[in-house]
Motif scaffolding. Structure first.
Motif, PDB file in Angstrom:
ATOM      1  N   LEU A   3      -5.737 -18.711   6.077  1.00 20.76           N
ATOM      2  CA  LEU A   3      -4.558 -18.653   6.945  1.00 20.76           C
ATOM      3  C   LEU A   3      -4.102 -17.215   7.153  1.00 20.76           C
ATOM      4  O   LEU A   3      -4.394 -16.333   6.328  1.00 20.76           O
ATOM      5  CB  LEU A   3      -3.404 -19.426   6.283  1.00 20.76           C
ATOM      6  N   SER A   4      -3.374 -16.989   8.225  1.00 20.98           N
ATOM      7  CA  SER A   4      -2.721 -15.699   8.418  1.00 20.98           C
ATOM      8  C   SER A   4      -1.795 -15.446   7.215  1.00 20.98           C
ATOM      9  O   SER A   4      -1.058 -16.342   6.803  1.00 20.98           O
ATOM     10  CB  SER A   4      -1.904 -15.722   9.710  1.00 20.98           C
ATOM     11  N   GLY A   5      -1.881 -14.266   6.643  1.00 20.92           N
ATOM     12  CA  GLY A   5      -1.048 -13.930   5.493  1.00 20.92           C
ATOM     13  C   GLY A   5      -1.645 -14.337   4.160  1.00 20.92           C
ATOM     14  O   GLY A   5      -1.061 -14.075   3.101  1.00 20.92           O
ATOM     15  N   ALA A   6      -2.816 -14.973   4.186  1.00 22.49           N
ATOM     16  CA  ALA A   6      -3.441 -15.384   2.916  1.00 22.49           C
ATOM     17  C   ALA A   6      -3.919 -14.169   2.130  1.00 22.49           C
ATOM     18  O   ALA A   6      -4.051 -14.218   0.896  1.00 22.49           O
ATOM     19  CB  ALA A   6      -4.604 -16.333   3.177  1.00 22.49           C
TER      20      ALA A   6
ATOM     21  N   LYS B  37      -6.610 -11.861   3.573  1.00 24.15           N
ATOM     22  CA  LYS B  37      -7.990 -11.488   3.941  1.00 24.15           C
ATOM     23  C   LYS B  37      -8.134  -9.969   4.121  1.00 24.15           C
ATOM     24  O   LYS B  37      -9.029  -9.360   3.531  1.00 24.15           O
ATOM     25  CB  LYS B  37      -8.421 -12.200   5.246  1.00 24.15           C
ATOM     26  N   SER B  38      -7.250  -9.373   4.930  1.00 26.83           N
ATOM     27  CA  SER B  38      -7.365  -7.928   5.187  1.00 26.83           C
ATOM     28  C   SER B  38      -7.090  -7.132   3.917  1.00 26.83           C
ATOM     29  O   SER B  38      -7.797  -6.160   3.617  1.00 26.83           O
ATOM     30  CB  SER B  38      -6.387  -7.493   6.285  1.00 26.83           C
ATOM     31  N   THR B  39      -6.085  -7.537   3.172  1.00 21.29           N
ATOM     32  CA  THR B  39      -5.733  -6.820   1.936  1.00 21.29           C
ATOM     33  C   THR B  39      -6.914  -6.829   0.974  1.00 21.29           C
ATOM     34  O   THR B  39      -7.283  -5.785   0.413  1.00 21.29           O
ATOM     35  CB  THR B  39      -4.501  -7.496   1.280  1.00 21.29           C
TER      36      THR B  39
ATOM     37  N   ILE C 142      -9.367 -15.186  10.609  1.00 19.11           N
ATOM     38  CA  ILE C 142      -8.881 -16.511  10.193  1.00 19.11           C
ATOM     39  C   ILE C 142     -10.030 -17.520  10.283  1.00 19.11           C
ATOM     40  O   ILE C 142     -10.216 -18.325   9.402  1.00 19.11           O
ATOM     41  CB  ILE C 142      -7.678 -16.968  11.064  1.00 19.11           C
TER      42      ILE C 142
ATOM     43  N   ARG D  96       5.448 -14.972   2.913  1.00 19.35           N
ATOM     44  CA  ARG D  96       5.008 -13.570   2.983  1.00 19.35           C
ATOM     45  C   ARG D  96       5.230 -13.026   4.396  1.00 19.35           C
ATOM     46  O   ARG D  96       5.758 -11.938   4.565  1.00 19.35           O
ATOM     47  CB  ARG D  96       3.511 -13.466   2.655  1.00 19.35           C
TER      48      ARG D  96
ATOM     49  N   LYS E 284       3.373  -9.974   9.121  1.00 21.57           N
ATOM     50  CA  LYS E 284       3.432  -9.478  10.512  1.00 21.57           C
ATOM     51  C   LYS E 284       4.571 -10.129  11.309  1.00 21.57           C
ATOM     52  O   LYS E 284       4.702  -9.874  12.494  1.00 21.57           O
ATOM     53  CB  LYS E 284       2.104  -9.788  11.231  1.00 21.57           C
TER      54      LYS E 284
ATOM     55  N   LEU F 165       4.586 -13.164  12.171  1.00 22.77           N
ATOM     56  CA  LEU F 165       3.962 -14.087  13.131  1.00 22.77           C
ATOM     57  C   LEU F 165       4.441 -15.524  12.939  1.00 22.77           C
ATOM     58  O   LEU F 165       4.594 -16.268  13.912  1.00 22.77           O
ATOM     59  CB  LEU F 165       2.435 -14.025  13.016  1.00 22.77           C
TER      60      LEU F 165
ATOM     61  N   THR G 206      -4.989 -16.467  -3.764  1.00 21.40           N
ATOM     62  CA  THR G 206      -4.087 -15.308  -3.842  1.00 21.40           C
ATOM     63  C   THR G 206      -2.661 -15.721  -4.214  1.00 21.40           C
ATOM     64  O   THR G 206      -1.800 -14.857  -4.370  1.00 21.40           O
ATOM     65  CB  THR G 206      -4.072 -14.519  -2.510  1.00 21.40           C
TER      66      THR G 206
ATOM     67  N   ASP H   2      -3.002 -11.746  -8.498  1.00 18.07           N
ATOM     68  CA  ASP H   2      -2.372 -10.650  -7.764  1.00 18.07           C
ATOM     69  C   ASP H   2      -3.457  -9.905  -6.971  1.00 18.07           C
ATOM     70  O   ASP H   2      -4.647 -10.275  -7.019  1.00 18.07           O
ATOM     71  CB  ASP H   2      -1.555  -9.732  -8.695  1.00 18.07           C
ATOM     72  N   ILE H   3      -3.060  -8.877  -6.254  1.00 13.88           N
ATOM     73  CA  ILE H   3      -4.018  -8.215  -5.349  1.00 13.88           C
ATOM     74  C   ILE H   3      -5.200  -7.634  -6.136  1.00 13.88           C
ATOM     75  O   ILE H   3      -6.364  -7.815  -5.762  1.00 13.88           O
ATOM     76  CB  ILE H   3      -3.306  -7.125  -4.519  1.00 13.88           C
TER      77      ILE H   3
ATOM     78  N   SER I 293      -7.529 -10.324  -7.290  1.00 17.00           N
ATOM     79  CA  SER I 293      -8.272 -10.913  -6.152  1.00 17.00           C
ATOM     80  C   SER I 293      -9.441 -10.013  -5.769  1.00 17.00           C
ATOM     81  O   SER I 293     -10.555 -10.496  -5.494  1.00 17.00           O
ATOM     82  CB  SER I 293      -7.344 -11.084  -4.944  1.00 17.00           C
TER      83      SER I 293
HETATM   84  N1  LIG Z   1      -3.381 -11.692  -4.395  1.00 17.77           N
HETATM   85  C1  LIG Z   1      -3.146 -11.206  -3.170  1.00 17.77           C
HETATM   86  N2  LIG Z   1      -4.172 -10.844  -2.369  1.00 17.77           N
HETATM   87  C2  LIG Z   1      -3.941 -10.400  -1.123  1.00 17.77           C
HETATM   88  N3  LIG Z   1      -2.721 -10.216  -0.582  1.00 17.77           N
HETATM   89  C3  LIG Z   1      -1.652 -10.551  -1.341  1.00 17.77           C
HETATM   90  C4  LIG Z   1      -1.827 -11.055  -2.655  1.00 17.77           C
HETATM   91  N4  LIG Z   1      -0.596 -11.281  -3.175  1.00 17.77           N
HETATM   92  C5  LIG Z   1       0.283 -10.939  -2.220  1.00 17.77           C
HETATM   93  N5  LIG Z   1      -0.325 -10.481  -1.119  1.00 17.77           N
HETATM   94  C6  LIG Z   1       0.346 -10.018   0.107  1.00 17.77           C
HETATM   95  O1  LIG Z   1       0.050 -10.977   1.135  1.00 17.77           O
HETATM   96  C7  LIG Z   1      -0.023 -10.321   2.395  1.00 17.77           C
HETATM   97  C8  LIG Z   1      -1.400 -10.617   3.004  1.00 17.77           C
HETATM   98  O2  LIG Z   1      -1.467 -10.027   4.285  1.00 17.77           O
HETATM   99  P1  LIG Z   1      -2.839  -9.752   5.017  1.00 17.77           P
HETATM  100  O3  LIG Z   1      -2.514  -8.951   6.245  1.00 17.77           O
HETATM  101  O4  LIG Z   1      -3.836  -9.207   4.064  1.00 17.77           O
HETATM  102  O5  LIG Z   1      -3.255 -11.241   5.414  1.00 17.77           O
HETATM  103  P2  LIG Z   1      -4.425 -11.719   6.393  1.00 17.77           P
HETATM  104  O6  LIG Z   1      -5.029 -12.904   5.732  1.00 17.77           O
HETATM  105  O7  LIG Z   1      -5.301 -10.588   6.748  1.00 17.77           O
HETATM  106  O8  LIG Z   1      -3.605 -12.214   7.672  1.00 17.77           O
HETATM  107  P3  LIG Z   1      -4.014 -12.165   9.229  1.00 17.77           P
HETATM  108  O9  LIG Z   1      -4.936 -13.328   9.456  1.00 17.77           O
HETATM  109  O10 LIG Z   1      -2.710 -12.364   9.961  1.00 17.77           O
HETATM  110  O11 LIG Z   1      -4.632 -10.833   9.548  1.00 17.77           O
HETATM  111  C9  LIG Z   1       0.183  -8.820   2.149  1.00 17.77           C
HETATM  112  O12 LIG Z   1       1.531  -8.509   2.410  1.00 17.77           O
HETATM  113  C10 LIG Z   1      -0.131  -8.688   0.651  1.00 17.77           C
HETATM  114  O13 LIG Z   1       0.563  -7.609   0.066  1.00 17.77           O
END
Ligand SMILES: Nc1ncnc2c1ncn2[C@@H]1O[C@H](COP(=O)(O)OP(=O)(O)OP(=O)(O)O)[C@@H](O)[C@H]1O
Ligand SMILES: [Mg+2]
Length: 221
Positions: free
Chosen positions: A50-53, A55-57, A122, A155, A158, A160, A191, A195-196, A199
């Motif tokens: 999902l968005s915010g899961a 992936k990018s981080t 996504i 979270r 963005k 969104l 996640t 934590d980051i 992960s």
């Molecule tokens: N264990 C974790 N791993 C990754 N991100 C985490 C974790 N815990 C908290 N977060 C937070 O969750 C958010 C994830 O945002 P991110 O932009 O990486 O999501 P995304 O899956 O790429 O979304 P999108 O599909 O919209 O691009 C960040 O703000 C990040 O700091």
């Protein structure tokens, strides 16, 4: 996908291209030759979630860590690809499908050149991820970056979800469009539990297990 399926697919693609007067060339440097140089296989970690899961981080953290460890690694991320290569595509179902098809083809080329590619899209439909697996073949690993909708929405990095709830974004995954969770992922990164740093570490562990060359792979190559 088995090697035989992969070979059959490549033969079919070659025959189909030749019917259009397109004759592909063989590279003198094989993927295995790249592996010998880098010490790791090429391949693709296809992150879905999902968005915010996260992936990018996770993808960018993994790329950074792999670089420090001496791996050849590169992230393909949603908006970066849409800003360039796929700037002609929108968000209709056909365009989303074509977006992922092109990304899979690009990722396959990177992998063929020996890189470890981490894709961060996504990619909510199993059919699109199966297509990516078919295009990329053996080095494709499906990674479910998982957090519940409630966690992702809280979270909302963005903003969104807020806009989607207000009806400003049509077909938003998790709100007004489905997310088909992978039935059989190669790896799940939860996640909401990790934590980051954890992960990223779990993803690096998976890469070291499956992509780093060991003695038996060196003998095969
Ligand atoms: N264990 C974790 N791993 C990754 N991100 C985490 C974790 N815990 C908290 N977060 C937070 O969750 C958010 C994830 O945002 P991110 O932009 O990486 O999501 P995304 O899956 O790429 O979304 P999108 O599909 O919209 O691009 C960040 O703000 C990040 O700091
Ligand atoms: Mg992202």
């Amino acid at each position: 996908m088995s090697n035989i399926n992969q070979v059959n697919r490549e033969a079919a693609a070659k025959a189909e291209a030749e019917a259009r007067n397109i004759y592909t060339v063989e590279h003198p440097v094989r993927p295995e030759d790249h592996w010998q140089r880098t010490g790791h296989r090429g391949g693709v970690l296809w992150l879905t979630g999902l968005s915010g899961a996260g992936k990018s981080t996770v993808a960018l953290g993994v790329e950074h860590t792999l670089h420090r460890l001496g791996y050849q690694a590169f992230v393909l991320d949603g908006d970066n690809v849409r800003a360039g290569l796929n700037s002609d595509l929108g968000f209709s179902p056909e365009d989303r499908h074509e977006n992922l098809r092109r990304i899979a083809e690009v990722a396959a080329l990177f992998a063929q050149s020996g890189s470890l590619v981490v894709t961060a899209f996504i990619s909510p439909y199993q059919a699109d991820r199966d297509q990516a697996r078919a295009i990329i073949g053996e080095g494709f690993h499906e990674v479910h970056v998982h957090a519940g909708l409630d966690v992702c929405e809280a979270r909302d990095p963005k903003g969104l979800y807020k806009r989607a709830r207000a009806g400003l974004i049509p077909n938003f995954t998790g709100i007004s469009a489905p997310f088909e969770a992978p039935a059989n992922p190669d790896l799940i990164i939860d996640t909401s539990k990790y934590d980051i740093g954890e992960s990223i570490h779990a993803t690096i562990d998976h890469i070291e297990t499956h992509f780093t060359l060991n003695q038996s792979l060196v003998r095969v190559a």
